[in-house]
Design a protein around this motif. Structure first.
Motif, mmCIF file in Angstrom:
data_model
loop_
_atom_site.group_PDB
_atom_site.id
_atom_site.type_symbol
_atom_site.label_atom_id
_atom_site.label_comp_id
_atom_site.label_asym_id
_atom_site.label_seq_id
_atom_site.Cartn_x
_atom_site.Cartn_y
_atom_site.Cartn_z
ATOM 1 N N UNK A 407 27.166 -106.231 7.864
ATOM 2 C CA UNK A 407 27.017 -105.677 6.520
ATOM 3 C C UNK A 407 28.016 -104.532 6.315
ATOM 4 N N UNK A 408 28.102 -103.661 7.279
ATOM 5 C CA UNK A 408 29.000 -102.510 7.173
ATOM 6 C C UNK A 408 30.463 -102.960 7.125
ATOM 7 N N UNK A 414 35.650 -104.848 1.715
ATOM 8 C CA UNK A 414 35.604 -104.974 0.261
ATOM 9 C C UNK A 414 36.264 -103.759 -0.392
ATOM 10 N N UNK A 415 36.071 -102.606 0.217
ATOM 11 C CA UNK A 415 36.651 -101.375 -0.322
ATOM 12 C C UNK A 415 38.079 -101.147 0.157
ATOM 13 N N UNK A 416 38.658 -102.182 0.778
ATOM 14 C CA UNK A 416 40.038 -102.087 1.242
ATOM 15 C C UNK A 416 40.239 -100.987 2.284
ATOM 16 N N UNK A 417 39.266 -100.835 3.176
ATOM 17 C CA UNK A 417 39.368 -99.831 4.234
ATOM 18 C C UNK A 417 39.572 -100.526 5.581
ATOM 19 N N UNK A 418 39.550 -99.727 6.628
ATOM 20 C CA UNK A 418 39.775 -100.272 7.967
ATOM 21 C C UNK A 418 38.582 -100.035 8.887
ATOM 22 N N UNK A 549 40.100 -95.450 8.385
ATOM 23 C CA UNK A 549 39.041 -96.073 9.184
ATOM 24 C C UNK A 549 37.706 -95.488 8.757
ATOM 25 N N UNK A 550 36.828 -96.355 8.217
ATOM 26 C CA UNK A 550 35.525 -95.852 7.794
ATOM 27 C C UNK A 550 34.409 -96.341 8.706
ATOM 28 N N UNK A 551 34.665 -97.444 9.409
ATOM 29 C CA UNK A 551 33.628 -97.983 10.290
ATOM 30 C C UNK A 551 34.122 -98.083 11.729
ATOM 31 N N UNK A 589 33.742 -91.109 3.883
ATOM 32 C CA UNK A 589 32.751 -90.869 4.908
ATOM 33 C C UNK A 589 32.850 -91.931 6.009
ATOM 34 N N UNK A 590 32.614 -91.548 7.228
ATOM 35 C CA UNK A 590 32.685 -92.508 8.315
ATOM 36 C C UNK A 590 31.306 -92.841 8.841
ATOM 37 N N UNK A 591 31.193 -94.050 9.394
ATOM 38 C CA UNK A 591 29.931 -94.457 9.998
ATOM 39 C C UNK A 591 30.209 -95.125 11.330
ATOM 40 N N UNK A 592 29.231 -95.018 12.217
ATOM 41 C CA UNK A 592 29.363 -95.644 13.524
ATOM 42 C C UNK A 592 28.156 -96.544 13.748
ATOM 43 N N UNK A 593 28.415 -97.781 14.168
ATOM 44 C CA UNK A 593 27.329 -98.700 14.506
ATOM 45 C C UNK A 593 27.399 -98.944 16.014
#
Ligand code: ADP
Ligand code: ZN
Ligand code: ZN
Length: 730
Positions: A407-408, A414-418, A549-551, A589-593
């Motif tokens: 999902x992330x 979709x947001x054109x991020x990395x 890089x967001x994820x 904002x960044x997230x870590x899974x």
């Protein structure tokens, strides 16, 4: 006059100091010399000059001459050699070889010279000799400044060789040959000096105020440690002293080098494995002859022949790569401590995740602790979500990605991020795990995971030697779905293609970075592509900042947790914390899974809260209880030979002597045993080992006894190596 010489032959029976006559030669301590040795002529290093020899003078041979016209090592390094040999049971020559560029020994690298010209004429005078339409000559004249030197080839290129030769002919330019130094290339950037924050200023003041100390600079990622280093170095250089700055090879990015060059210019010399042979040799010479005042380099730069050292800095001090894990084995921090004491200068160890050993020393007051707990930009660290992979299986998801991660990722693309996906696969993870309940086979007396030995289908403990039958059924839940080994980067990339066929995936691991500069190239490509994902091993955990890089996904966090050594948990904490620091460097904002089969493991609780100290307290208590470093020292004596019976015989003899030592020092020994090595044969050499754990206190005394005892038992067909606190026991 006589010289004590170490000859450049790496055989155990030659590792002695030989006396040679040097009468009539202009050599001194630290010179390389050519000497007769048996039937051969070999190179050697002079480590001492003396008036007399205790050998029969008529039998002492004379040296044949000097190899270089200057001493290649200084007296500090000779003392360091003795120190290292004693500490790690190394051969003299193997240590000496660390001190000079490898290519010097094979004679493969030479100094270069280039034609230079010096301008000596008077401009007004010369003008009269030039025709009005000789544009090249007029331009050349305009460029030249009196008493300056220029490379002739460069002038030729700019103003034509006719013009330059004309000036030479007329005597306005004087030709000569001069040594030409090959310099590593770097991108020129502006020196943007910043105002230090209060925390940074305090750190600088403490370091400069504690010149006889080792400081531990504990600063979160992005707290601005580099700026602290540069400010301290600036001050030290202004006092006419020199500096050594070590960074892990992997973070020696062009960016770091450019920053240092921008701030300190020519005073910086660079030493790392990406340099050409000639560049490395010339940088080494610039250091040796005092032209460079600051050495920036990877591990081996700690041996740089720089004099009058005013500060030593080891950035990312927790990095495993600072320890040499092949012969000659050494700890960079030990070498740095030696040089710190010799030069009476401070040593700074910097990290966002200090090694437990270092933090423990800071706690005990052996190091001065300096903390920088907030990021320069004031931003929070990215939020870490812990995903229980067993829940995924229960919910019918048998894939390697959790629903949350998918999902992330989808959102991110979709947001054109990395995104960055990370697995840790240091060496070969050979633990056994039940894929139903997450059970891991562990040793019942050591609490480390067992290593699967394929050859005899056994699980073995690398610390106590206990053996267990390999699992065919899970003892916890009865499932037969036992898996050995781990998911690789390649598999992740394949899976990604199924879910996100239009997103470009880059892969970085040992396999994809074999060719020169591959590392920089992959990172460069990834940096330019959006959306994109970078899949990699711990190689991607540090280095570049990617602002999009967001994820960050940690696909299988547990892999480093269940490696078989006592440092597994520490390494997991460090890697995941560093990796998490990759997300959300910019506005977004960044997230870590974090995916795990052991969501309740204490390491993850502390990781999720970025609670280093909480983790430290828990882990250090466990180490103390289990009698692991830093409360003990682990010593592995490794014996290898093509003749198995000889190896076994030597091991047995050594073991018996160690048994005696252990009897006499029963309080100091936690454990000792002899066994086959986990990998029983490498390159046709059989491998046996003795593992010892000794309590810290007067451990070096006992270790010296062990070395001496083993030296009495060695056989010239059996090689003998020592490893202290080895991180892998293969
Ligand atoms: P660390 O090594 O502690 O992770 P860095 O040294 O990489 O942190 O610094 C993070 C960023 O903050 C860098 O881009 C650096 O240029 C910037 N920086 C450092 N100190 C300052 C300061 N005093 N003012 C403004 N920016 C700073
Ligand atoms: Zn199970
Ligand atoms: Zn055990």
């Amino acid at each position: 006059m006589y010289a004590e010489v170490i000859v450049d032959i790496s055989a155990s029976n030659v590792d002695k100091i030989f006396d040679y006559d040097i009468s009539g030669f202009e050599v001194s301590e630290g010179y390389r010399v050519l000497v007769p040795f048996g039937k051969f002529k070999v190179e050697g290093f002079i480590i001492r000059i003396k008036e007399q020899t205790s050998y029969d003078k008529s039998k002492v041979k004379s040296i044949l001459g000097a190899v270089d016209d200057f001493p290649v090592i200084n007296s500090e390094m000779i003392k360091l050699m003795h120190h290292m040999c004693k500490l790690y049971h190394l051969k003299y020559i193997n240590v000496l070889r660390l001190f000079i560029p490898a290519e010097m020994r094979t004679g493969k690298v030479k100094s270069l010279s280039k034609k230079v010209v010096t301008f000596v004429g008077e401009k007004q005078e010369i003008i009269k000799n030039i025709r009005k339409n000789a544009i090249n000559q007029l331009n050349l004249l305009e460029f030249l400044v009196k008493n300056e030197k220029y490379y002739k080839s460069e002038l030729n290129e700019k103003y034509s060789s006719q013009a330059v030769n004309k000036f030479v002919e007329l005597g306005f330019l004087i030709e000569s040959n001069e040594e030409y130094l090959r310099a590593p290339s770097f991108n020129k950037i502006e020196n943007n000096k910043v105002e230090l924050s209060q925390l940074q200023q305090r750190a600088v003041t403490q370091i400069l105020g504690g010149r006889d100390k080792t400081h531990l600079l504990f600063g979160v990622t992005g707290s601005g440690k580099t700026e602290v280093y540069m400010n301290v170095i600036e001050k030290i250089i202004s006092e006419n002293k020199t500096a050594i700055m070590l960074v892990p090879e992997i973070s020696l990015t062009p960016q770091v080098l450019s920053n240092f060059k921008a701030r300190f210019g020519e005073a910086v010399a660079i030493l790392h494995s990406g340099l050409s042979t000639g560049e490395r040799f010339d940088e080494w010479k610039r250091i040796r002859f005092g032209e460079a005042k600051i050495v920036v380099g990877a591990r081996s730069a700690i041996f740089a022949p720089i004099q009058n050292v005013g500060i030593i800095i080891i950035d990312e001090e927790h990095e495993q790569s600072y320890n040499s894990e092949s012969n000659p084995r050494y700890f960079t921090k030990d070498v740095a401590e030696f040089r710190r004491k010799y030069n009476s200068c401070p040593l700074v160890l910097g990290s966002a995740t200090p090694s437990l050993e270092s933090f423990n020393k800071a706690e005990k007051g052996e190091y001065n602790l300096i903390e920088m707990p907030v990021r320069i930009n004031g931003k929070e660290m990215p939020k870490i979500q812990i995903i229980d992979m067993l829940n995924e299986i229960r919910a019918g998801n048998n894939g390697i990605f959790s629903r949350t991660l998918l999902y992330e990722l989808e959102n991110c693309f979709k947001n054109n991020k990395q995104a960055m996906l990370f697995i840790n696969r240091r060496g070969f993870s050979s633990f056994m795990r039940c894929t139903e309940c997450g059970y891991i086979a562990k040793c019942d007396s050591c609490d480390v995971s067992l290593v699967y030995h394929k050859d005899d289908e056994m699980l073995k403990c690398h610390y106590c030697g206990k053996r267990f039958k390999a699992l065919t059924k899970c003892p916890e839940c009865g499932s037969v779905r036992i898996r050995q080994g781990a998911v690789g980067t390649q598999r992740i990339v394949e899976e990604l293609k199924k879910y996100f066929p239009n997103v470009q995936a880059f892969r970085m691991d040992n396999d994809t970075t074999q060719v020169k500069n591959a590392y920089q190239k992959i990172l460069g490509e990834f940096g330019k592509t959006k959306p994109a994902v970078l899949v990699g091993t711990q190689m991607i955990a540090k280095g570049h900042d990617f602002k999009d890089v967001t994820i960050v996904g940690i696909v299988d966090a547990d892999q480093s947790l269940y490696q078989t050594d006592y440092k597994s948990t520490e390494r997991t904490f460090e890697l995941i914390t560093q990796m998490s620091g990759r997300a959300g460097r910019n506005e977004s904002e960044g997230r870590v899974v974090l995916q795990t089969y052991a969501p309740r493991h204490y390491a993850y609780k502390f990781i999720a809260n970025y609670n280093y100290k909480g983790f430290y307290n828990k882990e250090i208590n466990l180490r103390e209880t289990a009698k692991f470093p830093p409360f003990t020292k682990i010593i592995r004596l490794l014996f290898t030979s093509e003749h198995e019976d000889l190896a076994r015989e030597v091991v047995k003899k050594c073991y018996n002597k160690i048994f005696d030592i252990a009897q006499q020092n029963a309080d100091d020994f936690v454990y000792y045993d002899a066994m086959k090595s986990p990998v029983t044969r490498i390159k046709n050499k059989f491998r046996y080992q003795i593992l010892i754990r000794i309590k810290k206190e007067h451990e070096q005394e006992i270790i010296n006894k062990i070395y001496d005892a083993c030296d009495e038992c060695v056989h010239n067909k059996v090689s003998f190596f020592v490893e202290i606190n080895p991180s892998s026991l293969s």
